[in-house]
Structure formats: C-alpha cells, structure tokens
Write a protein that holds these residues in place. Structure first.
Motif, PDB file in Angstrom:
ATOM      1  N   ALA A   1      -2.560  25.121  32.460  1.00 44.43           N
ATOM      2  CA  ALA A   1      -2.648  24.532  33.834  1.00 44.43           C
ATOM      3  C   ALA A   1      -3.578  23.280  33.928  1.00 44.43           C
ATOM      4  CB  ALA A   1      -3.117  25.502  34.628  1.00 44.43           C
TER       5      ALA A   1
ATOM      6  N   TRP B   1       2.062  24.402  42.089  1.00 47.00           N
ATOM      7  CA  TRP B   1       2.684  25.730  41.893  1.00 47.00           C
ATOM      8  C   TRP B   1       3.850  25.712  43.147  1.00 47.00           C
ATOM      9  CZ3 TRP B   1       1.355  29.623  38.712  1.00 47.00           C
ATOM     10  CH2 TRP B   1       0.406  29.300  37.984  1.00 47.00           C
TER      11      TRP B   1
ATOM     12  N   VAL C   1       0.291  31.334  32.043  1.00 44.91           N
ATOM     13  CA  VAL C   1      -1.114  30.442  32.313  1.00 44.91           C
ATOM     14  C   VAL C   1      -2.400  31.409  31.934  1.00 44.91           C
ATOM     15  CG1 VAL C   1      -2.479  29.239  34.179  1.00 44.91           C
ATOM     16  CG2 VAL C   1      -0.006  28.901  33.977  1.00 44.91           C
ATOM     17  N   THR C   2      -2.373  32.632  32.327  1.00 45.66           N
ATOM     18  CA  THR C   2      -3.568  33.575  32.212  1.00 45.66           C
ATOM     19  C   THR C   2      -3.456  33.885  30.863  1.00 45.66           C
ATOM     20  OG1 THR C   2      -3.259  34.383  34.333  1.00 45.66           O
ATOM     21  CG2 THR C   2      -4.398  35.820  32.815  1.00 45.66           C
TER      22      THR C   2
ATOM     23  N   PRO D   1       5.110  30.369  34.121  1.00 52.85           N
ATOM     24  CA  PRO D   1       4.833  31.559  35.094  1.00 52.85           C
ATOM     25  C   PRO D   1       3.175  31.733  35.041  1.00 52.85           C
ATOM     26  CG  PRO D   1       6.637  32.026  33.623  1.00 52.85           C
ATOM     27  CD  PRO D   1       6.006  30.738  33.028  1.00 52.85           C
ATOM     28  N   ALA D   2       2.720  32.282  36.020  1.00 53.66           N
ATOM     29  CA  ALA D   2       1.263  32.514  36.274  1.00 53.66           C
ATOM     30  C   ALA D   2       0.941  33.533  34.932  1.00 53.66           C
ATOM     31  CB  ALA D   2       1.203  33.323  37.551  1.00 53.66           C
TER      32      ALA D   2
ATOM     33  N   HIS E   1       6.275  32.030  42.569  1.00 57.06           N
ATOM     34  CA  HIS E   1       5.558  30.553  42.186  1.00 57.06           C
ATOM     35  C   HIS E   1       5.420  30.656  40.772  1.00 57.06           C
ATOM     36  CE1 HIS E   1       5.608  30.035  46.471  1.00 57.06           C
ATOM     37  NE2 HIS E   1       5.318  28.620  46.334  1.00 57.06           N
ATOM     38  N   ALA E   2       5.532  29.580  40.028  1.00 54.24           N
ATOM     39  CA  ALA E   2       5.231  29.142  38.797  1.00 54.24           C
ATOM     40  C   ALA E   2       4.815  27.617  38.801  1.00 54.24           C
ATOM     41  CB  ALA E   2       6.363  29.226  37.876  1.00 54.24           C
ATOM     42  N   LEU E   3       3.722  27.488  37.935  1.00 53.90           N
ATOM     43  CA  LEU E   3       3.192  26.058  37.846  1.00 53.90           C
ATOM     44  C   LEU E   3       4.568  25.108  37.156  1.00 53.90           C
ATOM     45  CD1 LEU E   3       1.050  24.177  37.987  1.00 53.90           C
ATOM     46  CD2 LEU E   3       0.371  24.638  35.582  1.00 53.90           C
TER      47      LEU E   3
ATOM     48  N   SER F   1      -5.739  29.317  30.722  1.00 54.59           N
ATOM     49  CA  SER F   1      -5.521  28.362  31.741  1.00 54.59           C
ATOM     50  C   SER F   1      -5.383  27.013  31.044  1.00 54.59           C
ATOM     51  CB  SER F   1      -6.885  28.159  32.798  1.00 54.59           C
ATOM     52  OG  SER F   1      -6.639  29.236  33.529  1.00 54.59           O
TER      53      SER F   1
END
Length: 186
Positions: free
Chosen positions: A113, A60, A105-106, A101-102, A78-80, A110
């Motif tokens: 991720a 991240w 991911v959500t 972006p988060a 932040h992003a992965l 996941s």
C-alpha cells in the motif's frame, strides 16, 4: 457513474491463456507475456537506472467485475487499485494496473500500500513463495484507452497486455501489464 480507472473508460476484454495461445501472439509480445521474472528488472537491464515509475492512480475502490472474479472477491468489496506508467529516457514502456485485496495488504505489512514510485516487482519478487496462478491475454485498440492515457503513453496502435494473478502464500493480487510499442523492441 463511478470512475474505476484512469487507464480505461470501461473494463478491457480478456481471454484466458490456453494451450496454443502463445503461437497466436507476435514474437515480441510472446517474449514479454511469458516473461517469468520481473518486468521492471528486464527493463532495467535494457535501460539501466533510467527506468522510472509514475503513479497515475491509487485508491481503495471496487475493482472491475472480472478482476473481482479472478481474485474471488465478493461484489462491492473494495481493494487497493494502483495504475502506473513505467518509462525511461522519455519513452513510455509499460502501463500497469494492480488490484490488491485488503487481506493481501495486511499480509504484506502494508508494503504493497505504500509503494510510492517504487516498482511493484521489487516487492513481490522478493517473496520466496511467489506463484503465478492464472494468466489472461488482451489486445486493446487505441479507443479502448482514455484520451489522457492515449496521449501520455503515445498509443496509436493496438496494445497487447497480460493479466496475472499472483499468490503470496495464501494471499492473492492481480497485476495487468500492457506492453507499449517502445518496450517491444527490447
């Protein structure tokens, strides 16, 4: 100074895909750049099950500035970020950098991720409403890569790449893929 990539010492220069851009690219590069399906599947057709993914970097962090702009992320969010090498039979084929972006991911529960050595294409091309929203093109000279990447990927000449913003319903991710010399012949 914060390190944002294992692939690049600084952000590559990108140009927006515009009318006429395709004709400016070598034929083999056009074929990969404008591939509408999964690049992993294309490699697997050529190499069978020998295609592997080596994860070079995943964390991240704040993406590069133009990545933030393409994903419409606020500054310093932040992003992965995941960087990988796809290879087969000892041949480096494609370097890739993904920014997720988060919220994406959500949305993906996941799955994005926790890819490990699974190719990203196996996950995103399974979404029925996957859409390519934007495409950029880059040509990166050997000195535009970190020394470690030049050695690992056997880079001795300029490398073409594409950067795609994909939409998974209302969530986005950015995938940059760079076509190494051994991939262009297939």
């Amino acid at each position: 100074m914060t390190i944002r990539s294992q692939l690049f010492p600084r952000e590559p220069q990108w140009r927006e895909n515009r009318r006429g851009t395709r004709r400016q690219l070598p034929d083999a590069v056009q074929s990969w750049t404008y591939e509408t399906g999964s690049l992993t599947q294309r490699l697997r057709r050529a190499y069978g099950g020998a295609v592997k993914v080596s994860v070079l970097w995943q964390r991240w962090q704040t993406p590069f500035r133009t990545e933030q702009q393409r994903l419409q992320l606020p500054l310093h969010v932040h992003a992965l970020v995941r960087e990988v090498l796809l290879h087969a039979d000892g041949k480096p084929l494609i370097l890739a950098r993904t920014v997720i972006p988060a919220g994406t991911v959500t949305f993906a529960h996941s799955n994005l991720a926790k890819l490990g050595t699974r190719p990203l294409g196996e996950v995103i091309f399974a979404y029925p409403k996957l859409a390519r929203l934007q495409l950029d093109i880059s040509l990166i000279n050997p000195e535009g890569w970190t020394p470690a990447t030049r050695g690992l990927a056997k880079i001795s000449q300029p490398v073409w790449g594409r950067r795609t913003v994909y939409g998974l319903q209302h969530q986005h991710l950015l995938v940059s893929e760079f076509f190494l010399a051994d991939s262009l012949g297939i």
